[in-house]
Write a protein that holds these residues in place. Sequence first.
Motif, PDB file in Angstrom:
ATOM      1  N   GLN A 175      93.804  -5.091  42.928  1.00  0.00           N
ATOM      2  CA  GLN A 175      94.950  -4.333  43.390  1.00  0.00           C
ATOM      3  C   GLN A 175      94.734  -4.837  45.072  1.00  0.00           C
ATOM      4  O   GLN A 175      94.064  -5.140  45.475  1.00  0.00           O
ATOM      5  CB  GLN A 175      94.791  -3.069  43.399  1.00  0.00           C
ATOM      6  N   VAL A 176      96.063  -4.528  45.694  1.00  0.00           N
ATOM      7  CA  VAL A 176      96.144  -4.606  47.137  1.00  0.00           C
ATOM      8  C   VAL A 176      96.212  -3.298  47.771  1.00  0.00           C
ATOM      9  O   VAL A 176      97.330  -2.650  47.550  1.00  0.00           O
ATOM     10  CB  VAL A 176      97.421  -5.643  47.553  1.00  0.00           C
ATOM     11  N   TRP A 177      95.450  -3.100  48.605  1.00  0.00           N
ATOM     12  CA  TRP A 177      95.346  -1.769  49.415  1.00  0.00           C
ATOM     13  C   TRP A 177      95.954  -2.166  50.758  1.00  0.00           C
ATOM     14  O   TRP A 177      95.377  -3.181  51.289  1.00  0.00           O
ATOM     15  CB  TRP A 177      93.941  -1.095  49.597  1.00  0.00           C
ATOM     16  N   HIS A 178      96.718  -1.310  51.462  1.00  0.00           N
ATOM     17  CA  HIS A 178      97.303  -1.489  52.778  1.00  0.00           C
ATOM     18  C   HIS A 178      96.598  -0.529  53.663  1.00  0.00           C
ATOM     19  O   HIS A 178      96.572   0.857  53.699  1.00  0.00           O
ATOM     20  CB  HIS A 178      98.585  -1.205  52.711  1.00  0.00           C
ATOM     21  N   ALA A 179      95.988  -1.153  54.730  1.00  0.00           N
ATOM     22  CA  ALA A 179      95.401  -0.414  55.905  1.00  0.00           C
ATOM     23  C   ALA A 179      96.459   0.731  56.440  1.00  0.00           C
ATOM     24  O   ALA A 179      97.292   0.203  56.750  1.00  0.00           O
ATOM     25  CB  ALA A 179      95.125  -1.258  56.882  1.00  0.00           C
ATOM     26  N   ILE A 180      95.689   1.898  56.734  1.00  0.00           N
ATOM     27  CA  ILE A 180      96.747   2.888  57.375  1.00  0.00           C
ATOM     28  C   ILE A 180      96.114   2.750  58.875  1.00  0.00           C
ATOM     29  O   ILE A 180      95.035   3.267  59.336  1.00  0.00           O
ATOM     30  CB  ILE A 180      96.655   4.273  56.926  1.00  0.00           C
ATOM     31  N   THR A 181      97.005   2.718  60.000  1.00  0.00           N
ATOM     32  CA  THR A 181      96.601   2.627  61.355  1.00  0.00           C
ATOM     33  C   THR A 181      96.549   4.001  61.929  1.00  0.00           C
ATOM     34  O   THR A 181      95.929   4.504  62.673  1.00  0.00           O
ATOM     35  CB  THR A 181      97.453   1.755  62.069  1.00  0.00           C
ATOM     36  N   GLU A 182      97.406   4.801  61.165  1.00  0.00           N
ATOM     37  CA  GLU A 182      97.821   6.312  61.827  1.00  0.00           C
ATOM     38  C   GLU A 182      97.862   7.105  60.609  1.00  0.00           C
ATOM     39  O   GLU A 182      98.421   7.170  59.646  1.00  0.00           O
ATOM     40  CB  GLU A 182      98.973   6.327  62.561  1.00  0.00           C
ATOM     41  N   LEU A 183      97.013   8.150  60.768  1.00  0.00           N
ATOM     42  CA  LEU A 183      96.941   9.150  59.496  1.00  0.00           C
ATOM     43  C   LEU A 183      98.435   9.915  59.471  1.00  0.00           C
ATOM     44  O   LEU A 183      98.802  10.494  60.462  1.00  0.00           O
ATOM     45  CB  LEU A 183      95.973  10.097  59.767  1.00  0.00           C
ATOM     46  N   ASP A 198      96.557 -11.876  55.633  1.00  0.00           N
ATOM     47  CA  ASP A 198      97.071 -10.540  56.330  1.00  0.00           C
ATOM     48  C   ASP A 198      95.724  -9.666  56.597  1.00  0.00           C
ATOM     49  O   ASP A 198      95.652  -9.070  55.284  1.00  0.00           O
ATOM     50  CB  ASP A 198      98.227  -9.767  55.478  1.00  0.00           C
ATOM     51  N   ALA A 199      95.162  -9.423  57.608  1.00  0.00           N
ATOM     52  CA  ALA A 199      94.037  -8.700  57.969  1.00  0.00           C
ATOM     53  C   ALA A 199      94.383  -7.184  57.555  1.00  0.00           C
ATOM     54  O   ALA A 199      93.347  -6.501  57.483  1.00  0.00           O
ATOM     55  CB  ALA A 199      93.659  -8.852  59.345  1.00  0.00           C
ATOM     56  N   SER A 200      95.509  -6.996  57.589  1.00  0.00           N
ATOM     57  CA  SER A 200      95.582  -5.425  57.163  1.00  0.00           C
ATOM     58  C   SER A 200      95.752  -4.948  55.629  1.00  0.00           C
ATOM     59  O   SER A 200      96.002  -3.729  55.124  1.00  0.00           O
ATOM     60  CB  SER A 200      97.135  -4.839  57.681  1.00  0.00           C
ATOM     61  N   LEU A 201      95.478  -6.140  54.769  1.00  0.00           N
ATOM     62  CA  LEU A 201      95.444  -5.745  53.320  1.00  0.00           C
ATOM     63  C   LEU A 201      93.793  -6.013  52.748  1.00  0.00           C
ATOM     64  O   LEU A 201      93.304  -7.225  53.422  1.00  0.00           O
ATOM     65  CB  LEU A 201      96.284  -6.860  52.847  1.00  0.00           C
ATOM     66  N   LEU A 202      93.438  -5.188  51.910  1.00  0.00           N
ATOM     67  CA  LEU A 202      92.233  -5.483  51.229  1.00  0.00           C
ATOM     68  C   LEU A 202      92.439  -5.838  49.802  1.00  0.00           C
ATOM     69  O   LEU A 202      93.555  -5.134  49.105  1.00  0.00           O
ATOM     70  CB  LEU A 202      91.378  -4.271  51.386  1.00  0.00           C
ATOM     71  N   ARG A 203      91.980  -6.799  49.165  1.00  0.00           N
ATOM     72  CA  ARG A 203      92.021  -6.973  47.846  1.00  0.00           C
ATOM     73  C   ARG A 203      90.856  -6.217  47.103  1.00  0.00           C
ATOM     74  O   ARG A 203      89.618  -6.415  47.438  1.00  0.00           O
ATOM     75  CB  ARG A 203      91.679  -8.553  47.449  1.00  0.00           C
ATOM     76  N   VAL A 204      91.092  -5.380  46.164  1.00  0.00           N
ATOM     77  CA  VAL A 204      90.122  -4.621  45.423  1.00  0.00           C
ATOM     78  C   VAL A 204      90.120  -4.884  43.876  1.00  0.00           C
ATOM     79  O   VAL A 204      90.933  -4.809  43.604  1.00  0.00           O
ATOM     80  CB  VAL A 204      90.204  -3.198  45.782  1.00  0.00           C
ATOM     81  N   ARG A 205      88.913  -5.337  43.522  1.00  0.00           N
ATOM     82  CA  ARG A 205      89.014  -5.812  42.207  1.00  0.00           C
ATOM     83  C   ARG A 205      87.995  -5.059  41.307  1.00  0.00           C
ATOM     84  O   ARG A 205      86.771  -4.839  41.716  1.00  0.00           O
ATOM     85  CB  ARG A 205      88.637  -7.627  42.054  1.00  0.00           C
TER      86      ARG A 205
END
Length: 158
Positions: free
Chosen positions: A141-149, A124-131
């Motif tokens: 942790q999994v961070w979720h991209a926000i497309t609209e503020l 899922d390209a909208s998710l970042l894995r942050v370790r």
Amino acid sequence: MKKVIYALCLMPYALGVHAAPHTGFYKTIDDKTNAPKSIVQLHECEDRLCGRIVALFDADTGEISETIKAPVKIAEKVKGAPKMSGLEIIWDMKWDGTEYIGGKIMDPQSGSVYSSVIWQDKDDASLLRVRGKVGPFGRTQVWHAITELPPELQGIDL
């Protein structure tokens, strides 16, 4: 000939290749409650990736409780006791072509600083894995991209 070589050297910059991928806004999720915790802005600082908290969510309502424009909560265990909203929590992350490495991440609750690795989720390209880690041990942790503020952040000079 010199002009051609000079133009070829500048081409990656003209095409934006030097820009750090994955800059933008991400919603973080509390590990224990699974509720939204904060919004972090990942941005370039020189040729590295940095990140700062720009908004916090209320644990009870799930609504934004404060922003970088009007910070309230204090990171008591961080040196100097700065406000949480506006706090730089990621710095010096270098893009190696597949992930960010070599930088640091801070837990604003404890003030602890860890080595960090950040990569995009392969499914899922909208998710970042942050370790954040110490040696081979750490937490992802999994961070979720926000497309609209959200409205609370619109119009704020970030």
